[in-house]
Scaffold this active site. Sequence first.
Site, PDB file in Angstrom:
ATOM      1  N   CYS A  23       1.126  -0.879  -0.020  1.00  0.00           N
ATOM      2  CA  CYS A  23       0.033   0.243   0.291  1.00  0.00           C
ATOM      3  C   CYS A  23       1.588   1.610  -0.056  1.00  0.00           C
ATOM      4  O   CYS A  23       1.521   1.304   0.610  1.00  0.00           O
ATOM      5  CB  CYS A  23      -0.636  -0.084   1.780  1.00  0.00           C
ATOM      6  N   CYS A  26       0.119   3.036   3.608  1.00  0.00           N
ATOM      7  CA  CYS A  26       0.609   2.416   4.998  1.00  0.00           C
ATOM      8  C   CYS A  26       2.303   1.641   4.739  1.00  0.00           C
ATOM      9  O   CYS A  26       2.177   0.932   5.756  1.00  0.00           O
ATOM     10  CB  CYS A  26      -1.064   2.333   5.556  1.00  0.00           C
ATOM     11  N   UNK A  95      -8.236  -5.341 -10.596  1.00  0.00           N
ATOM     12  CA  UNK A  95      -7.540  -4.113 -11.311  1.00  0.00           C
ATOM     13  C   UNK A  95      -6.843  -3.414 -10.351  1.00  0.00           C
ATOM     14  O   UNK A  95      -7.714  -3.084  -9.841  1.00  0.00           O
ATOM     15  CB  UNK A  95      -8.990  -4.307 -11.853  1.00  0.00           C
TER      16      UNK A  95
END
Length: 116
Positions: A23, A26, A95
């Site tokens: 991510c 984070c 996706u």
Amino acid sequence: MSFCSFFGGEVFQNHFEPGVYVCAKCGYELFSSHSKYAHSSPWPAFTETIHADSVAKRPEHNRPGALKVSCGRCGNGLGHEFLNDGPKRGQSRFUIFSSSLKFIPKGQESSPSQGQ
């Protein structure tokens, strides 16, 4: 017709180096390069997440077979999961927007769960 609007900048669409996609917000581990595959859409496509809790899912309104996905740790919006639309029968296609990802090359991972 694409399900999402495309504005360009999908740097990970044709990126196939070994490593982990985390991510961008984070650092939590989301996808392995082993689950990434070439797809005709302009967004990076994956068949599965690294951890069962890598992503949170919620139904996409008026779109059967599609789920909105976000980071399972911080809630950062990632893209969509399309059920039974992967490269093999029964597989999903995740996706994912490149802007929601950060790539960590193989051998440079700092821990089993980035950002802890």
